[in-house]
Design a protein around this motif. Structure first.
Motif, PDB file in Angstrom:
ATOM      1  N   ILE A   3      -4.690   1.814   7.740  1.00 31.95           N
ATOM      2  CA  ILE A   3      -4.543   2.312   6.376  1.00 31.95           C
ATOM      3  C   ILE A   3      -5.914   2.514   5.737  1.00 31.95           C
ATOM      4  CG2 ILE A   3      -3.800   1.682   4.035  1.00 31.95           C
ATOM      5  CD1 ILE A   3      -1.401   0.297   5.277  1.00 31.95           C
ATOM      6  N   LEU A   4      -6.063   3.626   5.034  1.00 32.21           N
ATOM      7  CA  LEU A   4      -7.228   3.856   4.183  1.00 32.21           C
ATOM      8  C   LEU A   4      -6.774   3.664   2.746  1.00 32.21           C
ATOM      9  CD1 LEU A   4     -10.195   4.816   3.829  1.00 32.21           C
ATOM     10  CD2 LEU A   4      -9.256   7.129   3.547  1.00 32.21           C
ATOM     11  N   ALA A   5      -7.441   2.784   2.003  1.00 29.08           N
ATOM     12  CA  ALA A   5      -7.054   2.474   0.627  1.00 29.08           C
ATOM     13  C   ALA A   5      -8.118   2.948  -0.348  1.00 29.08           C
ATOM     14  CB  ALA A   5      -6.830   0.976   0.465  1.00 29.08           C
ATOM     15  N   ILE A   6      -7.659   3.491  -1.480  1.00 27.08           N
ATOM     16  CA  ILE A   6      -8.553   4.056  -2.495  1.00 27.08           C
ATOM     17  C   ILE A   6      -8.271   3.400  -3.839  1.00 27.08           C
ATOM     18  CG2 ILE A   6      -9.231   6.171  -3.708  1.00 27.08           C
ATOM     19  CD1 ILE A   6      -8.256   7.722  -1.216  1.00 27.08           C
ATOM     20  N   GLU A   7      -9.334   3.012  -4.541  1.00 25.99           N
ATOM     21  CA  GLU A   7      -9.220   2.390  -5.863  1.00 25.99           C
ATOM     22  C   GLU A   7     -10.117   3.118  -6.861  1.00 25.99           C
ATOM     23  OE1 GLU A   7      -8.370   1.090  -8.852  1.00 25.99           O
ATOM     24  OE2 GLU A   7      -7.540  -0.540  -7.622  1.00 25.99           O
ATOM     25  N   THR A   8      -9.504   3.751  -7.873  1.00 28.89           N
ATOM     26  CA  THR A   8     -10.273   4.457  -8.909  1.00 28.89           C
ATOM     27  C   THR A   8      -9.678   4.229 -10.296  1.00 28.89           C
ATOM     28  OG1 THR A   8      -8.953   6.472  -8.571  1.00 28.89           O
ATOM     29  CG2 THR A   8     -11.023   6.301  -7.335  1.00 28.89           C
ATOM     30  N   SER A   9      -8.934   3.141 -10.481  1.00 29.41           N
ATOM     31  CA  SER A   9      -8.217   2.934 -11.736  1.00 29.41           C
ATOM     32  C   SER A   9      -9.100   2.438 -12.872  1.00 29.41           C
ATOM     33  CB  SER A   9      -7.072   1.934 -11.526  1.00 29.41           C
ATOM     34  OG  SER A   9      -7.586   0.650 -11.220  1.00 29.41           O
ATOM     35  N   GLU A  19      -7.033  -2.334   9.393  1.00 31.95           N
ATOM     36  CA  GLU A  19      -6.421  -2.109  10.702  1.00 31.95           C
ATOM     37  C   GLU A  19      -5.874  -3.420  11.251  1.00 31.95           C
ATOM     38  OE1 GLU A  19      -7.732  -0.612  15.198  1.00 31.95           O
ATOM     39  OE2 GLU A  19      -8.858   0.072  13.435  1.00 31.95           O
ATOM     40  N   ASP A  20      -4.619  -3.379  11.688  1.00 35.61           N
ATOM     41  CA  ASP A  20      -3.972  -4.533  12.324  1.00 35.61           C
ATOM     42  C   ASP A  20      -4.101  -5.809  11.497  1.00 35.61           C
ATOM     43  OD1 ASP A  20      -3.256  -2.903  14.441  1.00 35.61           O
ATOM     44  OD2 ASP A  20      -5.048  -3.389  15.606  1.00 35.61           O
ATOM     45  N   GLY A  21      -3.825  -5.686  10.204  1.00 32.94           N
ATOM     46  CA  GLY A  21      -3.783  -6.862   9.346  1.00 32.94           C
ATOM     47  C   GLY A  21      -5.115  -7.365   8.851  1.00 32.94           C
ATOM     48  N   LYS A  22      -6.193  -6.606   9.084  1.00 32.56           N
ATOM     49  CA  LYS A  22      -7.513  -7.039   8.633  1.00 32.56           C
ATOM     50  C   LYS A  22      -8.237  -5.892   7.931  1.00 32.56           C
ATOM     51  CE  LYS A  22      -8.231 -10.403  12.368  1.00 32.56           C
ATOM     52  NZ  LYS A  22      -9.122 -10.810  13.498  1.00 32.56           N
ATOM     53  N   ASN A  23      -8.930  -6.228   6.839  1.00 33.21           N
ATOM     54  CA  ASN A  23      -9.799  -5.248   6.198  1.00 33.21           C
ATOM     55  C   ASN A  23     -11.079  -5.149   7.024  1.00 33.21           C
ATOM     56  OD1 ASN A  23      -8.004  -4.757   4.114  1.00 33.21           O
ATOM     57  ND2 ASN A  23      -8.924  -6.274   2.747  1.00 33.21           N
ATOM     58  N   LEU A  57      -4.286   7.569  11.206  1.00 30.87           N
ATOM     59  CA  LEU A  57      -3.885   6.615  10.177  1.00 30.87           C
ATOM     60  C   LEU A  57      -2.373   6.633   9.984  1.00 30.87           C
ATOM     61  CD1 LEU A  57      -6.565   7.176   7.364  1.00 30.87           C
ATOM     62  CD2 LEU A  57      -6.592   5.503   9.222  1.00 30.87           C
ATOM     63  N   ASP A  58      -1.839   5.482   9.582  1.00 32.92           N
ATOM     64  CA  ASP A  58      -0.417   5.403   9.250  1.00 32.92           C
ATOM     65  C   ASP A  58      -0.153   5.853   7.822  1.00 32.92           C
ATOM     66  OD1 ASP A  58       0.994   4.000  11.623  1.00 32.92           O
ATOM     67  OD2 ASP A  58      -0.822   2.822  11.309  1.00 32.92           O
ATOM     68  N   GLY A  59      -1.192   5.844   6.989  1.00 37.97           N
ATOM     69  CA  GLY A  59      -1.010   6.292   5.620  1.00 37.97           C
ATOM     70  C   GLY A  59      -2.264   6.113   4.788  1.00 37.97           C
ATOM     71  N   ILE A  60      -2.253   6.764   3.616  1.00 34.12           N
ATOM     72  CA  ILE A  60      -3.328   6.651   2.631  1.00 34.12           C
ATOM     73  C   ILE A  60      -2.774   5.883   1.439  1.00 34.12           C
ATOM     74  CG2 ILE A  60      -4.999   7.874   1.206  1.00 34.12           C
ATOM     75  CD1 ILE A  60      -5.347   8.525   4.130  1.00 34.12           C
ATOM     76  N   ALA A  61      -3.390   4.760   1.110  1.00 34.69           N
ATOM     77  CA  ALA A  61      -2.946   3.954  -0.025  1.00 34.69           C
ATOM     78  C   ALA A  61      -3.787   4.285  -1.248  1.00 34.69           C
ATOM     79  CB  ALA A  61      -3.066   2.468   0.301  1.00 34.69           C
ATOM     80  N   ALA A 182      -5.273  -2.181  -0.121  1.00 38.35           N
ATOM     81  CA  ALA A 182      -4.998  -2.084   1.313  1.00 38.35           C
ATOM     82  C   ALA A 182      -3.995  -3.142   1.765  1.00 38.35           C
ATOM     83  CB  ALA A 182      -6.303  -2.221   2.099  1.00 38.35           C
ATOM     84  N   LEU A 183      -4.197  -4.377   1.317  1.00 38.67           N
ATOM     85  CA  LEU A 183      -3.310  -5.472   1.712  1.00 38.67           C
ATOM     86  C   LEU A 183      -1.880  -5.231   1.246  1.00 38.67           C
ATOM     87  CD1 LEU A 183      -2.614  -8.297   2.747  1.00 38.67           C
ATOM     88  CD2 LEU A 183      -3.502  -9.217   0.597  1.00 38.67           C
ATOM     89  N   LEU A 184      -1.709  -4.880  -0.030  1.00 41.17           N
ATOM     90  CA  LEU A 184      -0.362  -4.666  -0.555  1.00 41.17           C
ATOM     91  C   LEU A 184       0.293  -3.435   0.057  1.00 41.17           C
ATOM     92  CD1 LEU A 184      -0.744  -5.586  -4.340  1.00 41.17           C
ATOM     93  CD2 LEU A 184       0.304  -6.922  -2.508  1.00 41.17           C
ATOM     94  N   ALA A 185      -0.508  -2.418   0.366  1.00 43.74           N
ATOM     95  CA  ALA A 185       0.038  -1.215   1.004  1.00 43.74           C
ATOM     96  C   ALA A 185       0.614  -1.541   2.373  1.00 43.74           C
ATOM     97  CB  ALA A 185      -1.044  -0.153   1.128  1.00 43.74           C
ATOM     98  N   GLU A 186      -0.096  -2.348   3.127  1.00 44.77           N
ATOM     99  CA  GLU A 186       0.395  -2.729   4.447  1.00 44.77           C
ATOM    100  C   GLU A 186       1.639  -3.613   4.334  1.00 44.77           C
ATOM    101  OE1 GLU A 186      -1.763  -4.253   8.409  1.00 44.77           O
ATOM    102  OE2 GLU A 186      -1.727  -5.749   6.802  1.00 44.77           O
ATOM    103  N   THR A 187       1.594  -4.589   3.438  1.00 38.50           N
ATOM    104  CA  THR A 187       2.705  -5.527   3.278  1.00 38.50           C
ATOM    105  C   THR A 187       3.984  -4.829   2.836  1.00 38.50           C
ATOM    106  OG1 THR A 187       1.129  -7.261   2.654  1.00 38.50           O
ATOM    107  CG2 THR A 187       3.443  -7.646   2.129  1.00 38.50           C
ATOM    108  N   ASN A 188       3.835  -3.802   1.986  1.00 32.82           N
ATOM    109  CA  ASN A 188       5.003  -3.129   1.400  1.00 32.82           C
ATOM    110  C   ASN A 188       5.177  -1.700   1.902  1.00 32.82           C
ATOM    111  OD1 ASN A 188       5.828  -5.171  -0.886  1.00 32.82           O
ATOM    112  ND2 ASN A 188       3.602  -4.975  -1.018  1.00 32.82           N
TER     113      ASN A 188
END
Length: 214
Positions: A3-9, A19-23, A57-61, A182-188
């Motif tokens: 997963i690639l995660a993006i934060e701009t809030s 990847e595989d449960g680790k940042n 990638l499995d998705g973009i968070a 990233a963590l929450l995206a993978e978990t959910n």
């Protein structure tokens, strides 16, 4: 899972590759009003550092809101561009849930996220392990009204509310981070991912109201 995660809030602009449960790696910097300028560069730098392949990638968070009007739009537009180019799903992650994750708290607590003037977004959560459950929908209120909605024994945390704090407010500071996205995206992932996110828009107030044009 990759997963690639993006934060701009908020004023921080960040990306994390998980990847595989680790940042695996993150790039996060203060970039107030410069998200559109720095986000593409951060992406290329992270891609070069980790050697991830976008098509694998499995998705973009994406941190979907609430938060900065411009920042959220910049982040979501960039995420959509990456997703559409390779047919990847988007995973919209509630920003206040990521702040709850940042607290490291187990049990009941509240988070307050600066909006503008004396207004804050706020929400309470029950958190344990990687599970973050909201206790009521996200709201936006004046600071004084928001504080009154929590009992004196509730642990409170804030992001960006320095100008509103008083000496009697025992409220700890936290920050938004693409690592928590990233963590929450993978978990959910199964519950939150959207395969066709054309109509997905930033969520400026309701933290679990995904995918509806406003």
């Amino acid at each position: 899972m990759k997963i690639l995660a993006i934060e701009t809030s908020a004023s921080i602009c960040g990306l994390t590759y998980r990847e595989d449960g680790k940042n695996i790696a993150s790039i996060e910097r203060e970039a107030k009003r410069k998200h559109a300028e720095v986000l593409p560069d951060y992406y290329l730098r992270l891609k070069e550092k980790t050697r991830f392949i976008l098509s694998e990638l499995d998705g973009i968070a994406i941190s979907i809101g609430p938060g900065s009007f411009t920042g959220l739009r910049v982040g979501l537009s960039f995420a959509k561009g990456l997703a559409f180019s390779h047919g990847l799903p988007l995973i919209p992650v509630p920003t206040l849930a990521t702040l709850s994750q940042a607290t490291g708290e187990n049990g009941f607590h509240g988070v307050l996220f600066y909006s503008h003037g004396d207004k804050v977004y706020h929400q309470s959560f029950e958190h344990g392990g990687n599970t973050t459950l909201p206790k009521f929908e996200a709201k936006m209120d004046e600071w004084s009204q928001a504080i009154k909605q929590y009992s004196p024994d509730t642990r409170l945390f804030h992001c960006g509310c320095h100008s509103l704090l008083s000496e009697k407010n025992e409220i700890l500071e936290i920050q938004v981070s693409s690592k928590h996205v990233a963590l929450l995206a993978e978990t959910n992932f199964e519950a939150w991912h959207i395969k066709d996110p054309k109509m997905l828009v930033p969520d400026y107030i309701s933290s679990f109201n995904f995918g509806k044009a406003k």
